[in-house]
Design a protein around this motif. Structure first.
Motif, mmCIF file in Angstrom:
data_model
loop_
_atom_site.group_PDB
_atom_site.id
_atom_site.type_symbol
_atom_site.label_atom_id
_atom_site.label_comp_id
_atom_site.label_asym_id
_atom_site.label_seq_id
_atom_site.Cartn_x
_atom_site.Cartn_y
_atom_site.Cartn_z
ATOM 1 N N UNK A 17 4.593 0.713 -44.456
ATOM 2 C CA UNK A 17 5.658 0.383 -43.504
ATOM 3 C C UNK A 17 6.315 1.668 -43.013
ATOM 4 N N UNK A 18 6.513 2.628 -43.917
ATOM 5 C CA UNK A 18 7.072 3.911 -43.506
ATOM 6 C C UNK A 18 6.135 4.620 -42.524
ATOM 7 N N UNK A 19 4.839 4.508 -42.756
ATOM 8 C CA UNK A 19 3.857 5.104 -41.848
ATOM 9 C C UNK A 19 3.927 4.444 -40.467
ATOM 10 N N UNK A 20 4.021 3.126 -40.442
ATOM 11 C CA UNK A 20 4.141 2.407 -39.176
ATOM 12 C C UNK A 20 5.448 2.799 -38.474
ATOM 13 N N UNK A 21 6.537 2.919 -39.233
ATOM 14 C CA UNK A 21 7.821 3.325 -38.648
ATOM 15 C C UNK A 21 7.728 4.733 -38.071
ATOM 16 N N UNK A 22 6.998 5.606 -38.754
ATOM 17 C CA UNK A 22 6.813 6.969 -38.236
ATOM 18 C C UNK A 22 6.007 6.943 -36.933
ATOM 19 N N UNK A 23 4.945 6.174 -36.880
ATOM 20 C CA UNK A 23 4.160 6.047 -35.647
ATOM 21 C C UNK A 23 5.016 5.467 -34.515
ATOM 22 N N UNK A 24 5.825 4.482 -34.848
ATOM 23 C CA UNK A 24 6.707 3.880 -33.855
ATOM 24 C C UNK A 24 7.714 4.905 -33.336
ATOM 25 N N UNK A 25 8.258 5.724 -34.218
ATOM 26 C CA UNK A 25 9.210 6.764 -33.813
ATOM 27 C C UNK A 25 8.535 7.788 -32.892
ATOM 28 N N UNK A 26 7.332 8.221 -33.248
ATOM 29 C CA UNK A 26 6.596 9.173 -32.403
ATOM 30 C C UNK A 26 6.286 8.579 -31.027
ATOM 31 N N UNK A 27 5.872 7.327 -31.011
ATOM 32 C CA UNK A 27 5.580 6.658 -29.745
ATOM 33 C C UNK A 27 6.838 6.548 -28.889
ATOM 34 N N UNK A 28 7.958 6.231 -29.535
ATOM 35 C CA UNK A 28 9.227 6.145 -28.808
ATOM 36 C C UNK A 28 9.587 7.492 -28.173
ATOM 37 N N UNK A 29 9.400 8.570 -28.914
ATOM 38 C CA UNK A 29 9.692 9.909 -28.381
ATOM 39 C C UNK A 29 8.766 10.225 -27.208
ATOM 40 N N UNK A 30 7.479 9.886 -27.339
ATOM 41 C CA UNK A 30 6.527 10.140 -26.238
ATOM 42 C C UNK A 30 6.895 9.359 -24.986
ATOM 43 N N UNK A 31 7.260 8.089 -25.174
ATOM 44 C CA UNK A 31 7.633 7.258 -24.030
ATOM 45 C C UNK A 31 8.877 7.817 -23.348
ATOM 46 N N UNK A 33 9.899 10.928 -23.357
ATOM 47 C CA UNK A 33 9.520 12.183 -22.705
ATOM 48 C C UNK A 33 8.806 11.908 -21.383
ATOM 49 N N UNK A 34 7.874 10.974 -21.401
ATOM 50 C CA UNK A 34 7.173 10.625 -20.168
ATOM 51 C C UNK A 34 8.115 10.010 -19.139
ATOM 52 N N UNK A 35 9.090 9.235 -19.598
ATOM 53 C CA UNK A 35 10.074 8.655 -18.683
ATOM 54 C C UNK A 35 10.905 9.751 -18.010
ATOM 55 N N UNK A 36 11.324 10.741 -18.778
ATOM 56 C CA UNK A 36 12.086 11.862 -18.210
ATOM 57 C C UNK A 36 11.223 12.662 -17.230
ATOM 58 N N UNK A 37 9.955 12.865 -17.566
ATOM 59 C CA UNK A 37 9.048 13.572 -16.668
ATOM 60 C C UNK A 37 8.856 12.802 -15.361
ATOM 61 N N UNK A 38 8.689 11.494 -15.472
ATOM 62 C CA UNK A 38 8.536 10.665 -14.279
ATOM 63 C C UNK A 38 9.800 10.705 -13.421
ATOM 64 N N UNK A 39 10.975 10.673 -14.051
ATOM 65 C CA UNK A 39 12.230 10.802 -13.298
ATOM 66 C C UNK A 39 12.300 12.138 -12.565
ATOM 67 N N UNK A 40 11.856 13.204 -13.211
ATOM 68 C CA UNK A 40 11.865 14.525 -12.575
ATOM 69 C C UNK A 40 10.927 14.576 -11.380
ATOM 70 N N UNK A 41 9.744 14.014 -11.537
ATOM 71 C CA UNK A 41 8.773 14.005 -10.439
ATOM 72 C C UNK A 41 9.298 13.161 -9.279
ATOM 73 N N UNK A 42 9.889 12.017 -9.588
ATOM 74 C CA UNK A 42 10.450 11.158 -8.548
ATOM 75 C C UNK A 42 11.593 11.863 -7.811
ATOM 76 N N UNK A 43 12.451 12.550 -8.542
ATOM 77 C CA UNK A 43 13.545 13.302 -7.923
ATOM 78 C C UNK A 43 13.027 14.416 -7.023
ATOM 79 N N UNK A 44 11.994 15.107 -7.465
ATOM 80 C CA UNK A 44 11.413 16.173 -6.647
ATOM 81 C C UNK A 44 10.798 15.608 -5.372
#
Length: 117
Positions: A17-31, A33-44
């Motif tokens: 369960x801790x391993x799954x929670x760690x994967x979920x945390x990493x996925x959340x961070x990636x999502x 980060x990609x959301x912020x990148x997409x916002x930057x591209x859209x703003x540009x």
């Protein structure tokens, strides 16, 4: 203790369960980060489109200013005054047309120098 927590202890799944929670945390961070990148591209892209629109409006405004001078002079001559000094003069109308062309040409040249046209 809840029945669910007793079953986790009995099967010893806590590390999984801790391993799954760690994967979920990493996925959340990636999502995020990609959301912020997409916002930057859209703003540009929006800034780029705004710049294009400003250039178009500048060009349209320059042409409107160039055509405003002959329109104004033609409007004055179209009022049918009886006492205008150049009406009786042979070179009155050619002078008026020449002034319109010179003024419009001067504006065109100025706008070209400034990069509006």
């Amino acid at each position: 203790m809840t029945p669910c927590s007793r079953s986790f202890r009995s099967f010893k799944v806590a590390p999984y369960i801790r391993d799954v929670a760690d994967h979920l945390h990493r996925t959340d961070i990636e999502v995020r980060t990609l959301d912020e990148l997409l916002d930057s591209v859209l703003g540009a892209q929006q800034a780029r489109v705004g710049t294009w629109q400003n250039d178009d409006m500048r060009r349209i405004s320059a042409w409107a200013a160039i055509f405003a001078i002959p329109t104004m002079v033609a409007g004055v001559y179209g009022m049918n005054f009886e006492r205008m000094p150049e009406l009786g003069w042979t070179y009155g109308y050619p002078l008026a047309v020449g002034l319109m062309v010179i003024a419009a040409g001067a504006l065109h040249r100025a706008f070209r120098r400034n990069g509006w046209l």
